[in-house]
Write a protein that holds these residues in place. Structure first.
Motif, PDB file in Angstrom:
ATOM      1  N   TYR A   1       3.030 127.585   9.804  1.00 10.36           N
ATOM      2  CA  TYR A   1       1.605 127.606   9.517  1.00 10.36           C
ATOM      3  C   TYR A   1       1.184 126.471   8.576  1.00 10.36           C
ATOM      4  N   GLY A   2      -0.122 126.348   8.412  1.00  6.96           N
ATOM      5  CA  GLY A   2      -0.682 125.367   7.508  1.00  6.96           C
ATOM      6  C   GLY A   2      -1.122 124.093   8.202  1.00  6.96           C
ATOM      7  N   PRO A   3      -1.654 123.142   7.429  1.00 10.53           N
ATOM      8  CA  PRO A   3      -2.151 121.886   8.003  1.00 10.53           C
ATOM      9  C   PRO A   3      -1.075 121.135   8.770  1.00 10.53           C
ATOM     10  N   GLY A   4      -1.504 120.376   9.769  1.00 14.91           N
ATOM     11  CA  GLY A   4      -0.567 119.587  10.553  1.00 14.91           C
ATOM     12  C   GLY A   4       0.036 118.459   9.737  1.00 14.91           C
ATOM     13  N   VAL A   5       1.220 118.035  10.108  1.00 18.11           N
ATOM     14  CA  VAL A   5       1.913 116.949   9.414  1.00 18.11           C
ATOM     15  C   VAL A   5       1.833 115.681  10.260  1.00 18.11           C
ATOM     16  N   LYS A   6       1.557 114.576   9.607  1.00 19.36           N
ATOM     17  CA  LYS A   6       1.535 113.281  10.285  1.00 19.36           C
ATOM     18  C   LYS A   6       2.933 112.680  10.231  1.00 19.36           C
ATOM     19  N   VAL A   7       3.497 112.470  11.414  1.00 16.13           N
ATOM     20  CA  VAL A   7       4.865 111.972  11.515  1.00 16.13           C
ATOM     21  C   VAL A   7       4.842 110.451  11.603  1.00 16.13           C
ATOM     22  N   PRO A   8       5.979 109.799  11.325  1.00 12.34           N
ATOM     23  CA  PRO A   8       6.014 108.328  11.427  1.00 12.34           C
ATOM     24  C   PRO A   8       5.721 107.864  12.848  1.00 12.34           C
TER      25      PRO A   8
ATOM     26  N   LEU B   1      14.707 104.780  27.365  1.00  9.66           N
ATOM     27  CA  LEU B   1      14.602 103.766  26.321  1.00  9.66           C
ATOM     28  C   LEU B   1      14.124 104.384  25.006  1.00  9.66           C
ATOM     29  N   ALA B   2      13.230 105.366  25.096  1.00  8.50           N
ATOM     30  CA  ALA B   2      12.766 106.032  23.879  1.00  8.50           C
ATOM     31  C   ALA B   2      13.898 106.778  23.198  1.00  8.50           C
TER      32      ALA B   2
ATOM     33  N   PRO C   1      13.638 105.414  16.252  1.00 14.65           N
ATOM     34  CA  PRO C   1      14.299 105.635  14.957  1.00 14.65           C
ATOM     35  C   PRO C   1      14.487 107.111  14.628  1.00 14.65           C
ATOM     36  N   PHE C   2      13.544 107.952  15.064  1.00 14.15           N
ATOM     37  CA  PHE C   2      13.690 109.383  14.820  1.00 14.15           C
ATOM     38  C   PHE C   2      14.937 109.924  15.508  1.00 14.15           C
ATOM     39  N   VAL C   3      15.167 109.549  16.758  1.00 14.70           N
ATOM     40  CA  VAL C   3      16.332 110.032  17.501  1.00 14.70           C
ATOM     41  C   VAL C   3      17.605 109.522  16.841  1.00 14.70           C
ATOM     42  N   ARG C   4      17.590 108.254  16.443  1.00 11.23           N
ATOM     43  CA  ARG C   4      18.780 107.702  15.785  1.00 11.23           C
ATOM     44  C   ARG C   4      19.038 108.407  14.459  1.00 11.23           C
ATOM     45  N   GLY C   5      17.983 108.729  13.720  1.00 14.67           N
ATOM     46  CA  GLY C   5      18.160 109.464  12.476  1.00 14.67           C
ATOM     47  C   GLY C   5      18.754 110.839  12.712  1.00 14.67           C
ATOM     48  N   CYS C   6      18.320 111.498  13.791  1.00 13.53           N
ATOM     49  CA  CYS C   6      18.905 112.795  14.140  1.00 13.53           C
ATOM     50  C   CYS C   6      20.395 112.653  14.455  1.00 13.53           C
ATOM     51  N   ALA C   7      20.761 111.539  15.100  1.00 15.22           N
ATOM     52  CA  ALA C   7      22.171 111.324  15.427  1.00 15.22           C
ATOM     53  C   ALA C   7      23.019 111.187  14.156  1.00 15.22           C
ATOM     54  N   TRP C   8      22.492 110.490  13.145  1.00 18.97           N
ATOM     55  CA  TRP C   8      23.229 110.367  11.889  1.00 18.97           C
ATOM     56  C   TRP C   8      23.374 111.735  11.209  1.00 18.97           C
TER      57      TRP C   8
ATOM     58  N   HIS D   1      24.513 110.739  19.643  1.00 15.95           N
ATOM     59  CA  HIS D   1      23.413 110.047  20.319  1.00 15.95           C
ATOM     60  C   HIS D   1      23.640 110.031  21.833  1.00 15.95           C
ATOM     61  N   THR D   2      24.883 109.846  22.235  1.00 16.26           N
ATOM     62  CA  THR D   2      25.210 109.875  23.666  1.00 16.26           C
ATOM     63  C   THR D   2      24.945 111.252  24.259  1.00 16.26           C
ATOM     64  N   LEU D   3      25.335 112.305  23.531  1.00 18.16           N
ATOM     65  CA  LEU D   3      25.083 113.664  24.023  1.00 18.16           C
ATOM     66  C   LEU D   3      23.587 113.943  24.137  1.00 18.16           C
ATOM     67  N   PHE D   4      22.790 113.414  23.187  1.00 17.42           N
ATOM     68  CA  PHE D   4      21.339 113.621  23.248  1.00 17.42           C
ATOM     69  C   PHE D   4      20.748 113.034  24.526  1.00 17.42           C
ATOM     70  N   MET D   5      21.382 112.016  25.083  1.00 17.77           N
ATOM     71  CA  MET D   5      20.819 111.321  26.237  1.00 17.77           C
ATOM     72  C   MET D   5      21.335 111.857  27.564  1.00 17.77           C
ATOM     73  N   THR D   6      22.154 112.893  27.524  1.00 15.25           N
ATOM     74  CA  THR D   6      22.663 113.451  28.776  1.00 15.25           C
ATOM     75  C   THR D   6      21.619 114.341  29.429  1.00 15.25           C
ATOM     76  N   ASN D   7      21.711 114.471  30.747  1.00 13.43           N
ATOM     77  CA  ASN D   7      20.831 115.395  31.461  1.00 13.43           C
ATOM     78  C   ASN D   7      21.031 116.817  30.971  1.00 13.43           C
ATOM     79  N   GLU D   8      22.260 117.163  30.623  1.00 12.01           N
ATOM     80  CA  GLU D   8      22.549 118.534  30.222  1.00 12.01           C
ATOM     81  C   GLU D   8      21.825 118.910  28.935  1.00 12.01           C
ATOM     82  N   PHE D   9      21.576 117.924  28.060  1.00 13.76           N
ATOM     83  CA  PHE D   9      20.839 118.211  26.832  1.00 13.76           C
ATOM     84  C   PHE D   9      19.362 118.439  27.143  1.00 13.76           C
ATOM     85  N   ALA D  10      18.815 117.662  28.068  1.00 14.17           N
ATOM     86  CA  ALA D  10      17.383 117.704  28.345  1.00 14.17           C
ATOM     87  C   ALA D  10      16.999 118.708  29.414  1.00 14.17           C
ATOM     88  N   TYR D  11      17.956 119.162  30.219  1.00 14.42           N
ATOM     89  CA  TYR D  11      17.656 120.094  31.307  1.00 14.42           C
ATOM     90  C   TYR D  11      18.295 121.444  31.031  1.00 14.42           C
ATOM     91  N   VAL D  12      17.590 122.497  31.428  1.00 19.67           N
ATOM     92  CA  VAL D  12      18.091 123.860  31.276  1.00 19.67           C
ATOM     93  C   VAL D  12      18.122 124.494  32.648  1.00 19.67           C
TER      94      VAL D  12
END
Length: 825
Positions: free
Chosen positions: A667-674, A743-744, A749-756, A813-824
């Protein structure tokens, strides 16, 4: 005077210019039942002779005042049976026309009157509510809920058999993303897989339906329909600081299982139906969520009026698509070409909103709001003079700087004179020049201070310090919401705009609804002492009235939306269009049964969710026999489960969850992301400008439903994964597969930060050694153990990495880009 001449004079007396012809009234309202073929009550009204003859109750008309005639007493509702039979009383204009016609001797403009043709079969969406019985099936052992009987009957009629159930590891991942939009943890997966209880899945469904993440997930679906955003849109796209309470209302409503009829009524008239309830007031944010043109004082009145009608059309069109699955907006300029929606009825519905206003109000009980207002008035009385004095002081210092900047502009001399003239909000050209040259003419604080003497700067600082000291005593403000309310208690009428043009106003219309869906006349009256007209409340009641209003269609539309989000496609594949141009349902009896079940269960959506989720058709595997695959490649009959890609928000939330970043704050006000500076293309300035200096932090790692939605600055990561534009109602998202998505994920940078952070989590939670870390990485990202081949490749990859943390980040980062991560599946 001969008889024919008398009839001519009487006819002229009976029909005034612009008044409805009494013969037309009889044709539209009476002769369908009272004609030579049907003769209801023994009465034939198609000819004057039949009228004078009367029926079983005696003569319909008699010489003398109209009040003495049986026809008048029945249509005026002075005597039963009221006429027209089982229909609303005729409007006052029609009654006046009939009375004058009777007084003139009841002449017929044409004889015999035209008997309307028997109506064609009603479009399936406009039919009265029904409750079909679930069909008998041969393989009753497959059935888990009544839903399955409808699906299985269609499959068996083609000689097909449904797929086997999915294994538990796939099933828990499917239902987690479906209900929460988040992946299950490895521990939750293992607990479910190893639970021997036969009712383990049903318990899991109940737990997920009861969890707070359910509302966050399903609110996003409704916010698409409601075209929710945190800014105005159009040219200036100013931020809306108080739009977010509507989003929070939707989340709370789904979590608390607010009955859907109440959910609908509050979004139209919560302030009228539940006065004093802050949640109900916030719900009217549905009507304020659309884009609006900022009203400029320099705008021509005609432009302001046109913008106002555009805003009202947006409200009514979104209401039609969102609640009724009807394209009401098509009737703004002409009768709907395909559906029974006359322009007249469009403007009668518009009367509910014609005199509404958008307001920012405190969302607290009235007594608390009033106490805050008193304290705020006292505070403003102390601070306002100090601010005015400081502004007057600074204006005197700012004016020479402004004039020098004007002189430096390369513009025509006449435009320079306009800018140097005293400020005049009604001077359109001056306002345009100030907008065009606002950057060049802005006087910064540094420039202003540099132009002052030391004594003047000290005076500025003294005055500013006095204001800051006074501001410390400001009472804390309650939460505010952008809501809808009426300008006053008097019911308003809506002018019928010919061809939708504001310059072509015709008659003023009272509130009314769609006759194709039920009784078009409002039934809810304004309570004594009410401060609003209660026209929106009447509309809200009609929308949810199953017997006399649009409730049956409302129920069909919402259960279809539930089905769509559980299976990827609705029983009707055009969820915002149930009209003649939309698609027919694949399983019409199932749609009717679900709609009737929703109403029978008190409009509780969670009970319908559970019926669907615990059905055999929902838990199917993705494999199928050749027949259905070949003959039903789109899987319209649901002989199998089709894998589905995560929506943009669920994909981002999954990255936050598996990396350990997810901030669960609700809840609460929305957050502005980078957002990259090159993607911020907007004309908004000052406090409304999207900041270019936002940094990744726990504050912005909240679920995507809380991300600030600025219409002119879409979030690139969600936009590339098909998040819809919030400028119009979206009932069904498109799903594309394009190179920029990969490519995204690769470069954002957000995805790369998640990978770290994923690497740090693996190092923190896994035991020592590459094998344990690989196991944990697969369990977190994909919910399973790696195959021998995957393990071998991962070990080789990590072995070549120069740094263990970097190697795990690259692996994640490689696992994030697999079809198995994005598809259910």
């Amino acid at each position: 005077m001969n008889g024919m001449a008398w009839v001519g004079v009487a006819l002229l007396a009976a029909v005034r210019p612009g008044q409805e012809d009494p013969s037309t009234i009889l044709e539209r309202r009476c002769v369908e039942c009272h004609n030579p073929a049907k003769r209801k009550g023994g009465l034939d009204l198609t000819t004057r002779e039949g009228l004078r003859k009367g029926g079983q109750s005696g003569p319909a008309v008699e010489p003398g005042p109209p009040e003495r005639t049986l026809l008048w007493r029945l249509v005026a509702h002075e005597e039963e049976p009221f006429m027209p039979h089982r229909a609303p009383k005729l409007p006052p204009a029609s009654l006046r026309a009939l009375r004058e016609w009777l007084a003139a001797g009841a002449p017929y403009a044409r004889s015999p009157l035209k008997v309307p043709e028997a109506p064609a079969e009603r479009h399936w969406a406009f039919r009265p509510p029904a409750r079909p019985e679930p069909p008998e099936v041969r393989d009753a052992s497959w059935v888990r809920t009544p839903v399955d009987r409808f699906i299985l009957a269609a499959l068996e009629s083609r000689g097909w058999t449904p797929s086997a159930p999915a294994d538990r590891r796939r099933l828990i991942r499917r239902v987690f993303f479906d209900l929460w939009g988040l992946p299950p943890s490895p521990e939750e997966i293992e607990a479910f897989v190893n639970d021997p209880a036969p009712e383990a899945y049903e318990r899991l469904v109940d737990r997920l339906l009861a969890g707070p993440a359910f509302g966050e997930r399903w609110a996003r679906h409704w916010l698409d329909v409601a075209r929710y955003a945190d800014s105005d849109g159009y040219r200036f796209d100013n931020d809306r600081k108080h739009a977010w309470p509507y989003r929070d209302f939707v989340i709370r409503a789904f979590n608390e299982d607010l009955p859907f009829d109440t959910f609908v009524r509050w979004q139209i008239a919560g302030d009228e139906l539940a006065p004093g309830n802050p949640l109900a007031a916030a719900a009217t944010g549905f009507c304020t969520a659309g884009p609006v043109q900022e009203r400029q004082s320099a705008d021509a009145p005609r432009n302001q009026e046109r913008n106002r009608y555009d805003e009202l059309d947006d409200v009514l069109s979104t209401l039609g698509q969102g609640f009724l699955g009807l394209t009401l907006g098509c009737a703004r300029c002409h009768d709907h070409k395909y559906d029974p929606i006359p322009t007249r009825e469009y403007y009668r519905m518009l009367a509910a909103f014609i005199d509404t206003r958008r307001r920012e109000v405190p969302l607290v009980p009235p007594a608390e709001a009033e106490a805050w207002r008193r304290l705020e008035e006292e505070y403003q009385a102390r601070v306002a003079p100090l601010r005015r004095e400081l502004e007057a002081f600074l204006s005197r210092a700012r004016e020479p700087l402004f004039r020098r900047k004007v002189q430096a502009l390369r513009i025509r001399e006449e435009d320079r004179e306009i800018l140097l003239a005293p400020r005049d909000p009604s001077n359109q050209r001056q306002q345009e020049l100030l907008t065009v040259h606002q950057k060049e003419l802005r006087v910064s604080e540094a420039e202003l201070r540099g132009s002052l003497s030391p004594a003047e700067r000290a005076e500025w600082d003294r005055r500013a310090a006095a204001i800051r000291e006074a501001e410390r005593g400001r009472p804390p403000a309650p939460p505010f919401g952008l809501v809808l309310t009426d300008a006053g208690p008097e019911p308003s009428r809506s002018p019928l705009l010919e061809r939708g043009e504001v310059d072509a106003k015709k008659e003023l219309l009272t509130l009314g609804f769609l006759s194709a869906l039920g009784d078009p006349e409002p039934r809810l009256s304004r309570p004594p002492g009410a401060r609003t007209s209660f026209q929106r409340a009447a509309l809200a009641e009609w929308l949810t009235d199953v017997e006399r209003g649009a409730g049956a269609l409302l129920a069909r539309v919402i259960v279809n939306r539930l089905w769509q989000h559980h299976f990827g496609e609705g029983l009707v594949r055009t969820p915002n269009d149930f009209g003649a141009q939309g698609e027919r349902p694949t399983h019409p009896e199932l749609l009717e049964w679900l709609a009737s079940e929703l109403v029978r269960r008190g409009w509780r959506l969670k009970e319908i969710h559970r019926l669907i989720l615990t059905s055999a058709v929902y838990v199917q595997d993705t494999s199928a026999s050749p027949g259905p695959v070949r003959e039903d490649p789109e899987n319209r009959l649901l002989a199998r489960r089709r894998p589905r890609r995560l929506e943009a928000e669920a994909l981002r939330d999954a990255l936050l969850a598996v990396s350990g970043r997810l901030n669960p704050k609700m809840y609460g006000p929305g957050v502005k992301v980078p957002i990259p500076a090159e993607a911020i293309i907007t004309r908004t300035e000052g406090e409304h400008h999207y900041p270019r200096d936002v940094r990744e932090s726990p504050e912005v790692w909240r679920r995507t439903v809380y991300v600030f939605v600025k219409r002119s600055v879409p979030y690139p990561l969600t936009e590339v994964f098909d998040a819809p534009s919030p400028s119009a109602s979206c009932g069904r998202r498109v799903s594309t597969t394009v190179a920029p998505q990969a490519l995204a994920l690769l470069n954002d940078p957000f995805v790369r930060g998640c990978a770290w952070d994923f690497a740090d989590r693996v190092l923190r939670e896994a035991g020592p050694g590459a094998g344990a870390r690989i196991e944990r990485a697969w369990a977190l990202a994909l919910g399973r153990a790696p195959t021998p081949r995957e393990r071998e490749a991962a070990e080789e990859f990590l072995g070549r990495a120069a740094d263990e943390r970097r190697g795990l980040a690259d692996l994640g980062h490689t696992l994030f880009m697999t079809n198995e991560f994005a598809y259910v599946d």
